[in-house]
Design a protein around this motif. Structure first.
Motif, mmCIF file in Angstrom:
data_model
loop_
_atom_site.group_PDB
_atom_site.id
_atom_site.type_symbol
_atom_site.label_atom_id
_atom_site.label_comp_id
_atom_site.label_asym_id
_atom_site.label_seq_id
_atom_site.Cartn_x
_atom_site.Cartn_y
_atom_site.Cartn_z
ATOM 1 N N ILE A 224 0.827 -1.209 0.000
ATOM 2 C CA ILE A 224 0.000 0.000 0.000
ATOM 3 C C ILE A 224 0.861 1.258 0.000
ATOM 4 C CG2 ILE A 224 -1.629 1.357 1.380
ATOM 5 C CD1 ILE A 224 -2.846 -1.325 2.289
ATOM 6 N N VAL A 225 1.894 1.279 0.855
ATOM 7 C CA VAL A 225 2.796 2.436 0.902
ATOM 8 C C VAL A 225 3.471 2.642 -0.445
ATOM 9 C CG1 VAL A 225 4.916 3.350 1.920
ATOM 10 C CG2 VAL A 225 3.197 2.287 3.378
ATOM 11 N N TYR A 226 3.914 1.549 -1.059
ATOM 12 C CA TYR A 226 4.553 1.658 -2.379
ATOM 13 C C TYR A 226 3.576 2.233 -3.411
ATOM 14 C CZ TYR A 226 6.533 0.444 -6.872
ATOM 15 O OH TYR A 226 6.993 0.509 -8.160
ATOM 16 N N LEU A 227 2.358 1.713 -3.451
ATOM 17 C CA LEU A 227 1.379 2.169 -4.434
ATOM 18 C C LEU A 227 1.029 3.638 -4.234
ATOM 19 C CD1 LEU A 227 -1.022 -0.910 -4.549
ATOM 20 C CD2 LEU A 227 0.635 -0.209 -6.284
ATOM 21 N N VAL A 228 0.922 4.060 -2.976
ATOM 22 C CA VAL A 228 0.631 5.465 -2.688
ATOM 23 C C VAL A 228 1.758 6.362 -3.198
ATOM 24 C CG1 VAL A 228 0.373 7.173 -0.840
ATOM 25 C CG2 VAL A 228 -0.882 5.012 -0.737
ATOM 26 N N LEU A 229 2.995 5.977 -2.920
ATOM 27 C CA LEU A 229 4.140 6.777 -3.354
ATOM 28 C C LEU A 229 4.311 6.742 -4.873
ATOM 29 C CD1 LEU A 229 6.773 5.818 -0.619
ATOM 30 C CD2 LEU A 229 5.453 7.923 -0.792
ATOM 31 N N ALA A 230 3.906 5.634 -5.494
ATOM 32 C CA ALA A 230 4.105 5.488 -6.940
ATOM 33 C C ALA A 230 2.966 6.116 -7.747
ATOM 34 C CB ALA A 230 4.229 4.012 -7.302
ATOM 35 N N SER A 231 1.834 6.399 -7.116
ATOM 36 C CA SER A 231 0.700 6.961 -7.858
ATOM 37 C C SER A 231 1.007 8.388 -8.286
ATOM 38 C CB SER A 231 -0.563 6.930 -6.997
ATOM 39 O OG SER A 231 -0.390 7.696 -5.819
ATOM 40 N N ASN A 232 0.643 8.711 -9.510
ATOM 41 C CA ASN A 232 0.926 10.046 -10.051
ATOM 42 C C ASN A 232 -0.340 10.861 -10.310
ATOM 43 O OD1 ASN A 232 -0.075 8.649 -12.230
ATOM 44 N ND2 ASN A 232 1.904 8.508 -13.293
ATOM 45 N N SER A 233 -1.472 10.377 -9.782
ATOM 46 C CA SER A 233 -2.717 11.134 -9.922
ATOM 47 C C SER A 233 -3.650 10.760 -8.779
ATOM 48 C CB SER A 233 -3.385 10.834 -11.265
ATOM 49 O OG SER A 233 -3.864 9.503 -11.297
ATOM 50 N N TYR A 234 -4.594 11.632 -8.491
ATOM 51 C CA TYR A 234 -5.544 11.375 -7.412
ATOM 52 C C TYR A 234 -6.457 10.202 -7.745
ATOM 53 C CZ TYR A 234 -4.146 15.684 -5.092
ATOM 54 O OH TYR A 234 -3.432 16.653 -4.442
ATOM 55 N N LYS A 235 -6.797 10.043 -9.025
ATOM 56 C CA LYS A 235 -7.651 8.929 -9.424
ATOM 57 C C LYS A 235 -6.981 7.594 -9.127
ATOM 58 C CE LYS A 235 -10.266 11.301 -13.065
ATOM 59 N NZ LYS A 235 -10.619 11.312 -14.505
ATOM 60 N N LYS A 236 -5.706 7.489 -9.488
ATOM 61 C CA LYS A 236 -4.973 6.257 -9.209
ATOM 62 C C LYS A 236 -4.827 6.032 -7.711
ATOM 63 C CE LYS A 236 -2.168 5.655 -13.373
ATOM 64 N NZ LYS A 236 -0.772 5.527 -13.899
ATOM 65 N N LEU A 237 -4.587 7.114 -6.993
ATOM 66 C CA LEU A 237 -4.426 7.004 -5.547
ATOM 67 C C LEU A 237 -5.698 6.463 -4.898
ATOM 68 C CD1 LEU A 237 -2.786 7.511 -2.979
ATOM 69 C CD2 LEU A 237 -3.655 9.861 -2.980
ATOM 70 N N ILE A 238 -6.842 7.015 -5.286
ATOM 71 C CA ILE A 238 -8.123 6.556 -4.734
ATOM 72 C C ILE A 238 -8.382 5.106 -5.122
ATOM 73 C CG2 ILE A 238 -10.628 6.876 -4.821
ATOM 74 C CD1 ILE A 238 -10.097 9.875 -5.207
ATOM 75 N N LEU A 239 -8.070 4.767 -6.375
ATOM 76 C CA LEU A 239 -8.262 3.388 -6.844
ATOM 77 C C LEU A 239 -7.377 2.421 -6.061
ATOM 78 C CD1 LEU A 239 -9.406 1.314 -8.841
ATOM 79 C CD2 LEU A 239 -7.513 1.911 -10.394
ATOM 80 N N TYR A 240 -6.094 2.758 -5.911
ATOM 81 C CA TYR A 240 -5.167 1.901 -5.181
ATOM 82 C C TYR A 240 -5.610 1.699 -3.734
ATOM 83 C CZ TYR A 240 -1.813 2.435 -9.039
ATOM 84 O OH TYR A 240 -1.186 2.407 -10.252
ATOM 85 N N LEU A 241 -6.014 2.789 -3.085
ATOM 86 C CA LEU A 241 -6.423 2.705 -1.690
ATOM 87 C C LEU A 241 -7.703 1.886 -1.537
ATOM 88 C CD1 LEU A 241 -5.677 6.319 -0.372
ATOM 89 C CD2 LEU A 241 -4.381 4.226 0.055
#
Length: 294
Positions: free
Chosen positions: A117-134
């Protein structure tokens, strides 16, 4: 940098070797009984046999220290230099996840998920991806938390809704109810830490020197409940040691912070992540009642 990477790879290989050996020579016997006629407590404690004591110690070192260090280093190295996970990082992450699955324990499984989860949050480059990953990550945590909780007590008949509900209950209890309620109920109210401290009489860590393992189904399980570090020190040693251990743990974190600020960048994120995990455990867990297979 090369020396540090070689050290991390060595730690990872050692952790992987221990986990794979444990699975094939010890844990398979447990899985062969999954869904069988054993009671919940009998199944849960199959691996607590005294014959496996030292193998359990090695497994805990592997999946609580060696593998998390290796995986966190490799994942953040991949993020910094490649912007994506390397095959080596993926392999060691799978082994870390596997090290928890082989004994049906939530701790190592959740550590591996937290790292991802920490990796995906740091690697996300947009809010949409961040919300999707979370969102996806939270759903996976619920599913895994509920599934492992059922399976570790030999419960194999459940619905998807029951899994999600159990997973949500695990998270809510661990984050909100356990630290305060357990401390008040099973430490300060039940035990006179000043006049009659337990002195590690029931602590699970005592398994390392031959004491009986106190499991969840045991009559004395209230003495190993996750009451937080203050409650755990109180019930075992009383008032004054709370000051000593509190100062000791604070000093350890200060030392970690001091050296983290002076180490190479690749080590800063892994150390910070592992420090947060340890902080969470210290706050909501128990210092002396960590299970051999907690």
């Amino acid at each position: 940098l090369t020396l540090a990477k070689n050290f991390v790879l060595l730690a990872g290989l050692m952790g992987a070797g221990v986990s794979i050996f444990y699975f094939f020579f010890i844990a398979l016997s447990m899985f062969s009984n999954l869904g069988g006629e054993l009671s919940r407590s009998e199944f849960r404690f199959l691996l607590f046999d005294d014959r496996y004591r030292y193998f359990n110690i090695l497994l805990e070192l592997a999946r609580r220290i060696l593998l998390p260090i290796a995986v966190s280093f490799l994942m953040f190295q991949s993020l910094i230099f490649k912007g994506r996970l390397s095959n080596t990082a993926k392999l060691f992450w799978i082994i870390l996840f596997f090290s928890g699955v082989i004994t049906l324990d939530r701790g190592p499984v959740m550590i591996s998920m937290a790292l991802l989860i920490v990796y995906l949050v740091l690697a996300s480059n947009s809010y949409k991806k961040l919300i999707l990953y979370l969102s996806v990550s939270f759903a996976l945590v619920l599913i895994l938390g509920g599934l492992v909780t059922y399976l570790q007590y030999n419960v194999t008949e459940f619905s998807f809704i029951e899994i999600m509900g159990q997973g949500l209950a695990v998270i809510i209890n661990r984050l909100f109810y356990d630290p305060a309620l357990m401390s008040l109920t099973y430490s300060f109210s039940e035990i006179d830490g000043i006049n009659e401290p337990l002195k590690l009489k029931f602590s699970r860590i005592g398994v390392l020197w031959g004491q009986e393992y106190i499991g969840t189904m045991n009559d004395n399980s209230i003495y190993v409940a996750p009451v937080g570090i203050i409650g755990d020190i109180w019930r075992n040693f009383g008032f004054l040691p709370m000051i000593f251990f509190g100062s000791l743990i604070s000093s350890i974190f200060i030392i970690i912070t001091y050296y983290t600020n002076r180490c190479i960048m690749l080590f800063r994120l892994p150390i910070a992540f592992l420090s947060i995990i340890w902080s969470f455990y210290v706050l909501v867990g128990s210092l002396f009642s960590i299970g051999v297979l907690a």
